[in-house]
Scaffold this active site. Sequence first.
Site, short mmCIF file in Angstrom:
data_model
loop_
_atom_site.label_atom_id
_atom_site.label_comp_id
_atom_site.label_asym_id
_atom_site.label_seq_id
_atom_site.Cartn_x
_atom_site.Cartn_y
_atom_site.Cartn_z
N HIS A 123 9.15 5.01 1.24
CA HIS A 123 9.39 4.12 2.10
C HIS A 123 8.88 2.95 1.66
O HIS A 123 9.13 1.82 2.39
CB HIS A 123 8.70 4.57 3.35
CG HIS A 123 7.06 4.79 3.30
ND1 HIS A 123 6.46 6.00 2.75
CD2 HIS A 123 6.21 3.92 3.61
CE1 HIS A 123 5.20 5.84 2.75
NE2 HIS A 123 4.96 4.53 3.12
N HIS A 186 -4.32 -1.45 7.36
CA HIS A 186 -4.08 -0.09 7.66
C HIS A 186 -4.92 0.90 7.24
O HIS A 186 -5.32 0.80 6.09
CB HIS A 186 -2.77 0.28 7.83
CG HIS A 186 -1.91 0.31 6.61
ND1 HIS A 186 -1.96 -0.80 5.77
CD2 HIS A 186 -1.11 1.15 5.94
CE1 HIS A 186 -0.86 -0.52 4.83
NE2 HIS A 186 -0.82 0.63 4.66
#
Lengths: 271, 91
Positions: A123, A186
Site C-alpha cells: 500500500h 501516525h
Amino acid sequence: MGEIVGAFGVSHAPAMTARPEAAPPEQIAALRAGFAEARDRLAALHPDVVVLIAAEHWANFFLDNFPAFCVGTAERFEGPLEEWLRVDRVEIAGAPALARAIVEDAIDAGIEPAWSERLALDHGCMVPLHFLTPRMNVPVVPVIQNCLQPPMPRAHRCYAFGRAIGQTIERSHERAVIVASGGLSHWPGHAKHGTINIEWDSEVLELITHGRGEALSCYTDAQIDEGGTGAAEIRNWIAMLGAFGPSTAEVLAYQPVTQFATGCAVVQLHR
Amino acid sequence: MSQYEVARFLFHFNRERSARDAYAANPRAALDGYDLSAEEREALVQHDFTALYRMGTHPLLLIYMANNLDVAPPDYVAAVRRAVDSSPVAQ
C-alpha cells in the site's frame, strides 16, 4: 536534458482505499479533492516516469536482510500485495534504465543502495498510485527507504540520497515526477493507534510550505519519532526535498482522520 | 521465545495466500516449520493479538494479520490496548 517537472508528497494510509466509509464524510471529501487536484496536475505535466520514494511494510524485506535504500530496477511490478486494500491488482511498467542510473550515480556519490529486480508493491506504493495515476499507465521507479524497523537511515542521508536521485534525473532524458509516500503522524498497529500529533504535522507542513524543508534533513530520529512510528516515513518526503531542491509547497489537503489513524496530507512542491 | 520466528510466520502469512489458506485450514499445522515456544504457538493459533503485542511483535505484522482475518480495526486496537492496560507499568 532530463527534468523533475513536479513533486508531490502524499499519505498512504491504507484505510483511504480499504474503508473510506469509516471517515467523516467531510474529511474524506477534502482528501479526495486534494488527491484529485494532484492527479490532474500530475497528468498535465505529461511525465515519462514517476520516481516513487516510498516505505514498505514487511512486503519484501525481513529481519534476515534489511536494506536502508532499495531501488526497483525491474521492467515491471505488481501490486498491491494486500488483498484487503480494495485496490485492483495490476501490473505497472518499471523504468529499468533510469533505475539503474540512479543506483550507479548514487554509488559514485558515495551511497550504496540495494537494488532489486523483483519488488512486490504494497500500500505504500499502491495507494499513492491509485490516487495520482489511477490508470497505472506511467512507468514507475520505486525507491524504498527503510522507515519500518530501526536502525533506519538518518534524515540527512535520505536528503543526500534524494539529491543524488535528482541529479540522475537531470542527467537523463526523462521528464520525471517525484512522489514521496507516507506520513504524516501516525502510530499504526500500536496501542496508540488512532493518535495523531497535529502539532508535529503542522510544524512539518509549515517548514515545507515556507521554503524551509531542508530543516527536516536535520531532524534527529527522536524528532521524527515525536510524530509516531509511522512518522518515520517523513524520510521519503525528505528525500523528495533533496531531489527537488529549494522549494515552497502548497498543501492541497490536510486532514487528521482518527478513523484512518493518520494525519493525512496531499502536498505539491513548487520552485 | 523467538520473536524472530513469530515475525517470520507473520511475514509469510501476510505475503502469501497459500500461507493464509493453510492457516485457515489448520492453524496448528500451519505453524510447523517455525521454531516457536508453546506460548508463541498458542498465541498465533488463537491470533491472540493481546499476547502477541505483549511479546513485542511488530505492530504492523499484527494489524495486517488482523486485516487478513477480517478482524475489525476497533477490535484489533482494543486487543492491543489490553496488552498495555494490563501491564505492570501502564503506558
